[in-house]
Design a protein around this motif. Structure first.
Motif, mmCIF file in Angstrom:
data_model
loop_
_atom_site.group_PDB
_atom_site.id
_atom_site.type_symbol
_atom_site.label_atom_id
_atom_site.label_comp_id
_atom_site.label_asym_id
_atom_site.label_seq_id
_atom_site.Cartn_x
_atom_site.Cartn_y
_atom_site.Cartn_z
ATOM 1 N N ALA A 90 0.824 -1.209 0.000
ATOM 2 C CA ALA A 90 0.000 0.000 0.000
ATOM 3 C C ALA A 90 0.855 1.255 0.000
ATOM 4 O O ALA A 90 0.552 2.235 -0.688
ATOM 5 C CB ALA A 90 -0.946 -0.001 1.204
ATOM 6 N N VAL A 91 1.949 1.245 0.770
ATOM 7 C CA VAL A 91 2.839 2.407 0.828
ATOM 8 C C VAL A 91 3.507 2.631 -0.530
ATOM 9 O O VAL A 91 3.524 3.760 -1.057
ATOM 10 C CB VAL A 91 3.907 2.232 1.927
ATOM 11 N N ILE A 92 4.048 1.572 -1.120
ATOM 12 C CA ILE A 92 4.747 1.705 -2.400
ATOM 13 C C ILE A 92 3.788 2.146 -3.500
ATOM 14 O O ILE A 92 4.071 3.088 -4.261
ATOM 15 C CB ILE A 92 5.431 0.373 -2.781
ATOM 16 N N LEU A 93 2.628 1.474 -3.591
ATOM 17 C CA LEU A 93 1.657 1.840 -4.624
ATOM 18 C C LEU A 93 1.097 3.236 -4.373
ATOM 19 O O LEU A 93 0.865 4.001 -5.312
ATOM 20 C CB LEU A 93 0.525 0.812 -4.677
ATOM 21 N N GLY A 94 0.874 3.561 -3.091
ATOM 22 C CA GLY A 94 0.354 4.889 -2.767
ATOM 23 C C GLY A 94 1.316 5.987 -3.186
ATOM 24 O O GLY A 94 0.907 7.012 -3.744
ATOM 25 N N LEU A 95 2.603 5.793 -2.944
ATOM 26 C CA LEU A 95 3.601 6.775 -3.366
ATOM 27 C C LEU A 95 3.679 6.865 -4.893
ATOM 28 O O LEU A 95 3.817 7.960 -5.459
ATOM 29 C CB LEU A 95 4.974 6.423 -2.792
ATOM 30 N N LEU A 96 3.562 5.726 -5.564
ATOM 31 C CA LEU A 96 3.529 5.739 -7.027
ATOM 32 C C LEU A 96 2.298 6.471 -7.544
ATOM 33 O O LEU A 96 2.373 7.239 -8.512
ATOM 34 C CB LEU A 96 3.554 4.306 -7.568
ATOM 35 N N PHE A 97 1.155 6.221 -6.899
ATOM 36 C CA PHE A 97 -0.071 6.919 -7.301
ATOM 37 C C PHE A 97 0.086 8.427 -7.152
ATOM 38 O O PHE A 97 -0.357 9.201 -8.010
ATOM 39 C CB PHE A 97 -1.258 6.440 -6.454
ATOM 40 N N LEU A 98 0.719 8.866 -6.055
ATOM 41 C CA LEU A 98 0.945 10.300 -5.863
ATOM 42 C C LEU A 98 1.879 10.851 -6.942
ATOM 43 O O LEU A 98 1.706 11.979 -7.415
ATOM 44 C CB LEU A 98 1.527 10.560 -4.476
ATOM 45 N N GLY A 99 2.867 10.055 -7.331
ATOM 46 C CA GLY A 99 3.758 10.466 -8.415
ATOM 47 C C GLY A 99 3.039 10.532 -9.750
ATOM 48 O O GLY A 99 3.243 11.473 -10.537
ATOM 49 N N ILE A 100 2.184 9.549 -10.015
ATOM 50 C CA ILE A 100 1.385 9.556 -11.250
ATOM 51 C C ILE A 100 0.442 10.756 -11.252
ATOM 52 O O ILE A 100 0.227 11.398 -12.281
ATOM 53 C CB ILE A 100 0.598 8.240 -11.383
ATOM 54 N N HIS A 101 -0.120 11.056 -10.088
ATOM 55 C CA HIS A 101 -1.012 12.210 -9.939
ATOM 56 C C HIS A 101 -0.304 13.493 -10.376
ATOM 57 O O HIS A 101 -0.832 14.286 -11.178
ATOM 58 C CB HIS A 101 -1.456 12.303 -8.479
ATOM 59 N N ARG A 102 0.914 13.694 -9.896
ATOM 60 C CA ARG A 102 1.685 14.887 -10.274
ATOM 61 C C ARG A 102 2.023 14.869 -11.763
ATOM 62 O O ARG A 102 1.981 15.903 -12.434
ATOM 63 C CB ARG A 102 2.968 14.957 -9.451
ATOM 64 N N LYS A 103 2.348 13.696 -12.281
ATOM 65 C CA LYS A 103 2.723 13.576 -13.692
ATOM 66 C C LYS A 103 1.553 13.904 -14.604
ATOM 67 O O LYS A 103 1.696 14.632 -15.599
ATOM 68 C CB LYS A 103 3.216 12.148 -13.965
ATOM 69 N N GLN A 109 4.522 11.618 4.518
ATOM 70 C CA GLN A 109 4.436 11.113 3.149
ATOM 71 C C GLN A 109 3.894 9.690 3.139
ATOM 72 O O GLN A 109 3.065 9.333 2.296
ATOM 73 C CB GLN A 109 5.824 11.136 2.503
ATOM 74 N N ILE A 110 4.357 8.879 4.071
ATOM 75 C CA ILE A 110 3.882 7.495 4.163
ATOM 76 C C ILE A 110 2.395 7.474 4.517
ATOM 77 O O ILE A 110 1.611 6.701 3.950
ATOM 78 C CB ILE A 110 4.706 6.715 5.206
ATOM 79 N N GLY A 111 1.994 8.337 5.457
ATOM 80 C CA GLY A 111 0.574 8.427 5.792
ATOM 81 C C GLY A 111 -0.272 8.824 4.598
ATOM 82 O O GLY A 111 -1.345 8.264 4.363
ATOM 83 N N ASP A 112 0.201 9.806 3.819
ATOM 84 C CA ASP A 112 -0.516 10.232 2.613
ATOM 85 C C ASP A 112 -0.594 9.108 1.586
ATOM 86 O O ASP A 112 -1.602 8.961 0.878
ATOM 87 C CB ASP A 112 0.175 11.449 1.983
ATOM 88 N N ALA A 113 0.476 8.312 1.482
ATOM 89 C CA ALA A 113 0.493 7.201 0.530
ATOM 90 C C ALA A 113 -0.561 6.161 0.892
ATOM 91 O O ALA A 113 -1.335 5.705 0.028
ATOM 92 C CB ALA A 113 1.879 6.559 0.502
ATOM 93 N N ILE A 114 -0.609 5.785 2.168
ATOM 94 C CA ILE A 114 -1.609 4.800 2.601
ATOM 95 C C ILE A 114 -3.016 5.362 2.414
ATOM 96 O O ILE A 114 -3.931 4.663 1.957
ATOM 97 C CB ILE A 114 -1.383 4.399 4.073
ATOM 98 N N LYS A 115 -3.198 6.634 2.756
ATOM 99 C CA LYS A 115 -4.505 7.286 2.596
ATOM 100 C C LYS A 115 -4.963 7.238 1.147
ATOM 101 O O LYS A 115 -6.117 6.888 0.856
ATOM 102 C CB LYS A 115 -4.405 8.739 3.050
ATOM 103 N N THR A 116 -4.079 7.582 0.207
ATOM 104 C CA THR A 116 -4.430 7.582 -1.209
ATOM 105 C C THR A 116 -4.807 6.187 -1.677
ATOM 106 O O THR A 116 -5.828 5.996 -2.365
ATOM 107 C CB THR A 116 -3.254 8.116 -2.051
ATOM 108 N N PHE A 117 -4.013 5.196 -1.297
ATOM 109 C CA PHE A 117 -4.310 3.813 -1.682
ATOM 110 C C PHE A 117 -5.659 3.368 -1.125
ATOM 111 O O PHE A 117 -6.475 2.784 -1.839
ATOM 112 C CB PHE A 117 -3.198 2.882 -1.184
ATOM 113 N N VAL A 118 -5.883 3.640 0.156
ATOM 114 C CA VAL A 118 -7.125 3.192 0.814
ATOM 115 C C VAL A 118 -8.354 3.821 0.167
ATOM 116 O O VAL A 118 -9.343 3.133 -0.114
ATOM 117 C CB VAL A 118 -7.080 3.525 2.322
#
Length: 280
Positions: free
Chosen positions: A8-21, A205-214
């Protein structure tokens, strides 16, 4: 659970990166690489870290742990097929994180972001439309029951579209660079996170990543149903890209305009719920 949390953390951080992209590409900019948020988290993890002299040390550090803790709990609720009441209750606890992170350092810049978290409370009201619409239509608020219902009857997204739109707005209000992201507006530097740096920023950042994934995962489960992992990932990406597109073409609203727009939407949703009650 630990494996799912890491994923969830890894995918969430990737999702945030894709969001910016996606935002950058829609606006005609190259944008950062999609793994930029992972690099940011690693960078902050190894930077020099201390607590500002003006900060409340216990709150300054503790609120970061709370941010990770509540979204880890939310991930468990979703994976276990628990009640959306618990999930949305955890979502509302995130307001405490925004407020606490903003007020704990004693900085006026972070304080403005924390105060705006109170103003943005209207973003939580559409949750009641989601709860009411789902219960009237399916008779249950358990995610496992909703998944089973949709396995037999098909996705409920079209049948209760206003509830889907309400939850979409809820997720949109928590996306970075969105029209309702008043707690992190750039005229107050980095919003409520301005004074958290080093390992504390990495924790946020980790909290935001989990939040985005969830939030993305929960939306798909609640309104479309369970899928195989590949299709689930594709569905989450489609949802994310749509949110990113809205963020890219929409200006960030002022605090008062943000509340006004959401209150108008809430009035429409209340009327829809009233119609449901009458029909029932």
């Amino acid at each position: 659970m630990l494996v799912e949390l890491v994923i969830a953390v890894i995918l969430g951080l990737l999702f945030l990166g894709i969001h910016r992209k996606v935002i950058a590409r829609v606006q005609g900019r190259p944008g950062p690489p999609v793994w930029q948020e992972i690099l940011h988290t690693l960078k902050f993890s190894f930077k020099e870290t201390w607590v500002p002299k003006t900060a409340s040390r216990l709150l300054y550090v503790g609120i970061v742990i709370v941010a990770i803790g509540i979204w880890t709990a939310a991930l468990y609720v979703v994976l276990a097929g628990g009640s959306i009441l618990i999930l949305f209750g955890i979502y509302m606890l995130h307001k405490m994180v925004e407020h606490g992170v903003g007020l704990s350092p004693g900085s006026p810049y972070a304080k403005f972001g924390g105060i705006r978290s109170v103003i943005s409370a209207s973003s939580e009201i559409p949750l009641f439309a989601v709860i009411g619409g789902i219960y009237f239509f399916t008779g249950s608020l358990m995610i496992s029951d909703l998944v089973a219902y949709q396995a037999i009857n098909g996705p409920i997204l079209i049948s209760i579209l206003p509830a889907g739109i309400a939850m979409y707005m809820v997720i949109l209000s928590k996306m970075h660079y969105g029209p309702f992201s008043i707690v992190e507006s750039k005229e107050i530097v980095s919003g409520y996170q301005t004074e958290h740096f080093g390992v504390w920023r990495a924790g946020l950042q980790i909290g935001d990543a989990i939040k985005t994934f969830v939030l993305l995962y929960a939306f798909i489960l609640i309104f479309i149903g369970q899928m195989n992992p590949v299709l689930m990932l594709v569905a989450m990406l489609v949802l994310l890209v749509s949110l990113s597109f809205v963020c890219a073409v929409s200006p960030m609203l002022s605090p008062y305009d943000s509340v006004t727009v959401q209150m108008v939407a809430i009035c429409i949703l209340v009327i829809w719920l009233g119609v449901l009650v009458v029909i029932a």
